[in-house]
Design an enzyme around this catalytic site. Structure first.
Site, PDB file in Angstrom:
ATOM      1  N   ASP A  45       0.843  -1.204   0.000  1.00 24.24           N
ATOM      2  CA  ASP A  45       0.000   0.000   0.000  1.00 24.24           C
ATOM      3  C   ASP A  45       0.881   1.259   0.000  1.00 24.24           C
ATOM      4  O   ASP A  45       0.385   2.387  -0.073  1.00 24.24           O
ATOM      5  CB  ASP A  45      -1.009  -0.002   1.158  1.00 24.24           C
ATOM      6  CG  ASP A  45      -0.362  -0.047   2.525  1.00 24.24           C
ATOM      7  OD1 ASP A  45       0.879  -0.190   2.606  1.00 24.24           O
ATOM      8  OD2 ASP A  45      -1.090   0.072   3.535  1.00 24.24           O
ATOM      9  N   SER A  46       2.219   1.040   0.005  1.00 21.61           N
ATOM     10  CA  SER A  46       3.154   2.138  -0.254  1.00 21.61           C
ATOM     11  C   SER A  46       2.849   2.789  -1.599  1.00 21.61           C
ATOM     12  O   SER A  46       3.307   3.897  -1.878  1.00 21.61           O
ATOM     13  CB  SER A  46       4.600   1.628  -0.243  1.00 21.61           C
ATOM     14  OG  SER A  46       4.726   0.492  -1.077  1.00 21.61           O
ATOM     15  N   ASP A  84      -1.022  -6.192  -0.020  1.00 25.21           N
ATOM     16  CA  ASP A  84      -1.382  -5.552   1.247  1.00 25.21           C
ATOM     17  C   ASP A  84      -2.885  -5.346   1.364  1.00 25.21           C
ATOM     18  O   ASP A  84      -3.543  -4.947   0.399  1.00 25.21           O
ATOM     19  CB  ASP A  84      -0.739  -4.144   1.308  1.00 25.21           C
ATOM     20  CG  ASP A  84       0.559  -4.134   2.074  1.00 25.21           C
ATOM     21  OD1 ASP A  84       0.820  -5.061   2.864  1.00 25.21           O
ATOM     22  OD2 ASP A  84       1.328  -3.164   1.884  1.00 25.21           O
ATOM     23  N   LYS A 112      -1.018  -9.449   3.262  1.00 30.19           N
ATOM     24  CA  LYS A 112      -0.249  -8.885   4.389  1.00 30.19           C
ATOM     25  C   LYS A 112      -1.115  -7.887   5.137  1.00 30.19           C
ATOM     26  O   LYS A 112      -1.838  -7.099   4.511  1.00 30.19           O
ATOM     27  CB  LYS A 112       1.040  -8.226   3.878  1.00 30.19           C
ATOM     28  CG  LYS A 112       1.847  -7.542   5.002  1.00 30.19           C
ATOM     29  CD  LYS A 112       3.263  -7.228   4.598  1.00 30.19           C
ATOM     30  CE  LYS A 112       3.450  -5.952   3.809  1.00 30.19           C
ATOM     31  NZ  LYS A 112       3.007  -4.715   4.485  1.00 30.19           N
ATOM     32  N   GLU A 114      -1.188  -5.269   8.817  1.00 25.06           N
ATOM     33  CA  GLU A 114      -0.461  -4.639   9.922  1.00 25.06           C
ATOM     34  C   GLU A 114      -1.300  -4.745  11.197  1.00 25.06           C
ATOM     35  O   GLU A 114      -2.507  -4.487  11.153  1.00 25.06           O
ATOM     36  CB  GLU A 114      -0.243  -3.150   9.613  1.00 25.06           C
ATOM     37  CG  GLU A 114       0.519  -2.903   8.331  1.00 25.06           C
ATOM     38  CD  GLU A 114       0.649  -1.413   8.016  1.00 25.06           C
ATOM     39  OE1 GLU A 114       0.269  -0.571   8.853  1.00 25.06           O
ATOM     40  OE2 GLU A 114       1.128  -1.103   6.913  1.00 25.06           O
ATOM     41  N   GLU A 181       9.334  -3.976  10.531  1.00 31.46           N
ATOM     42  CA  GLU A 181       9.743  -2.691   9.940  1.00 31.46           C
ATOM     43  C   GLU A 181      10.297  -1.754  11.016  1.00 31.46           C
ATOM     44  O   GLU A 181       9.649  -1.537  12.058  1.00 31.46           O
ATOM     45  CB  GLU A 181       8.537  -2.037   9.227  1.00 31.46           C
ATOM     46  CG  GLU A 181       8.902  -0.682   8.622  1.00 31.46           C
ATOM     47  CD  GLU A 181       7.928  -0.179   7.569  1.00 31.46           C
ATOM     48  OE1 GLU A 181       7.000  -0.910   7.192  1.00 31.46           O
ATOM     49  OE2 GLU A 181       8.118   0.978   7.132  1.00 31.46           O
TER      50      GLU A 181
HETATM   51  O1  KIV Z   1       3.610  -1.067   1.630  1.00 31.52           O
HETATM   52  C1  KIV Z   1       4.768  -1.479   1.561  1.00 31.52           C
HETATM   53  O2  KIV Z   1       5.476  -1.277   0.576  1.00 31.52           O
HETATM   54  C2  KIV Z   1       5.278  -2.247   2.688  1.00 31.52           C
HETATM   55  C3  KIV Z   1       6.757  -2.534   2.733  1.00 31.52           C
HETATM   56  C4  KIV Z   1       7.503  -1.307   2.978  1.00 31.52           C
HETATM   57  C5  KIV Z   1       7.095  -3.598   3.696  1.00 31.52           C
HETATM   58  O3  KIV Z   1       4.548  -2.599   3.554  1.00 31.52           O
END
Ligand code: KIV
Length: 264
Positions: A45-46, A84, A112, A114, A181
């Site tokens: 989600d970056s 994500d 993934k 968080e 992280e």
């Molecule tokens: O969203 C992302 O790119 C991430 C990585 C930095 C681990 O969660």
């Protein structure tokens, strides 16, 4: 080359073989990364920051994630693809189940999320239903406003213990991969040794089982600043594919991350 699965990564951990992960958001880059030997690609989600130009990851939607997951899936043939779950798309188990199903149907091989102890029953429920989960702990960017900024986590005893307990709790709940992280290197080493699932670090020192970076940082084209824990490999190679090969080689040889990329 054979396909990378969660079983492959587990075997790598057991053999002490380091592996390399990178974010990707489209088919062309994903194809190049896959061909150069990256084992894990993350549709992170970056993308809210590096593609959309947002200040943080909070505005990213499930539809955004599904779109980019479909794009990346079309480019790859062997890497494990993780997607994500974006902000507020897994706050309840019901939401998590519906949105994970969308991401898996878009082509993800794993999702993934968080979180901490509150998320463990959801992880158990998802894995029981056939959805492989990677748990992301330490600095969790979706909670940036709770942390008061993108800050290193686990510096004091209580927080370090919490992160250790979360890692063990997620493993017990069925998570098959862990992302750590921005935590001190000694804590990341202790967590990596304490769990049997593979641990991928970012800003977590050299002793995790694997490293992940944001592709725009590796290629030195991020908007805004490049985090201290990252490295611009394009600058030293001048060629995108050579940059990816250099990143993989330095991770495998334990050269990256160096002290300058590490929090102590
Ligand atoms: O969203 C992302 O790119 C991430 C990585 C930095 C681990 O969660």
């Amino acid at each position: 080359m054979s396909k990378i699965t969660t079983a492959t990564l587990l075997k790598y951990k057991q053999e002490g073989k380091k592996f390399t992960a990178l974010t990707a958001y489209d088919a062309s880059f994903a194809k190049a990364f896959d061909e150069e030997g990256i084992e894990v690609l993350l549709v992170g989600d970056s993308l809210g920051m590096v593609l959309q130009g947002q200040d943080d990851t909070l505005p990213v939607s499930v539809d955004d994630m599904c779109y980019h997951t479909r794009c990346v899936r079309r480019g790859i043939s062997r890497t494990l693809l993780i997607a994500d779950l974006p902000f507020m798309s897994y706050a309840t188990p019901e939401q998590a189940l519906g949105n994970c199903a969308k991401l898996m149907q878009a082509g993800a091989g794993m999702v993934k999320m968080e979180g901490g102890h509150w998320l463990m029953p959801t992880v158990k429920m998802l894995t029981e239903r056939g959805i492989p989960v990677c748990a992301h702990i330490g600095l969790t960017p979706q909670s940036v406003h709770v942390f008061g900024g993108f800050k290193v986590q686990g510096r004091d005893q209580d927080n370090a213990q919490r992160i250790m307990d979360e890692a063990k709790g997620f493993e017990a709940a069925g998570a098959q991969l862990l992302v750590l992280e921005c935590i001190p290197a000694a804590l990341a080493k202790a967590v990596t040794e304490a769990v049997s699932i593979p641990v991928i670090g970012i800003g977590a020192g050299k002793d995790t089982d694997a490293q992940i970076l944001v592709m725009h940082d590796v290629l030195g084209i991020s908007t805004g600043y490049i985090p201290r824990f990252s490295k611009n490999y394009l600058k030293q190679t001048g060629d995108i594919r050579a940059a990816i090969r250099a990143y993989i080689e330095e991770v495998q040889q334990g050269v990256f991350p160096a002290d300058e990329h590490t929090f102590n």
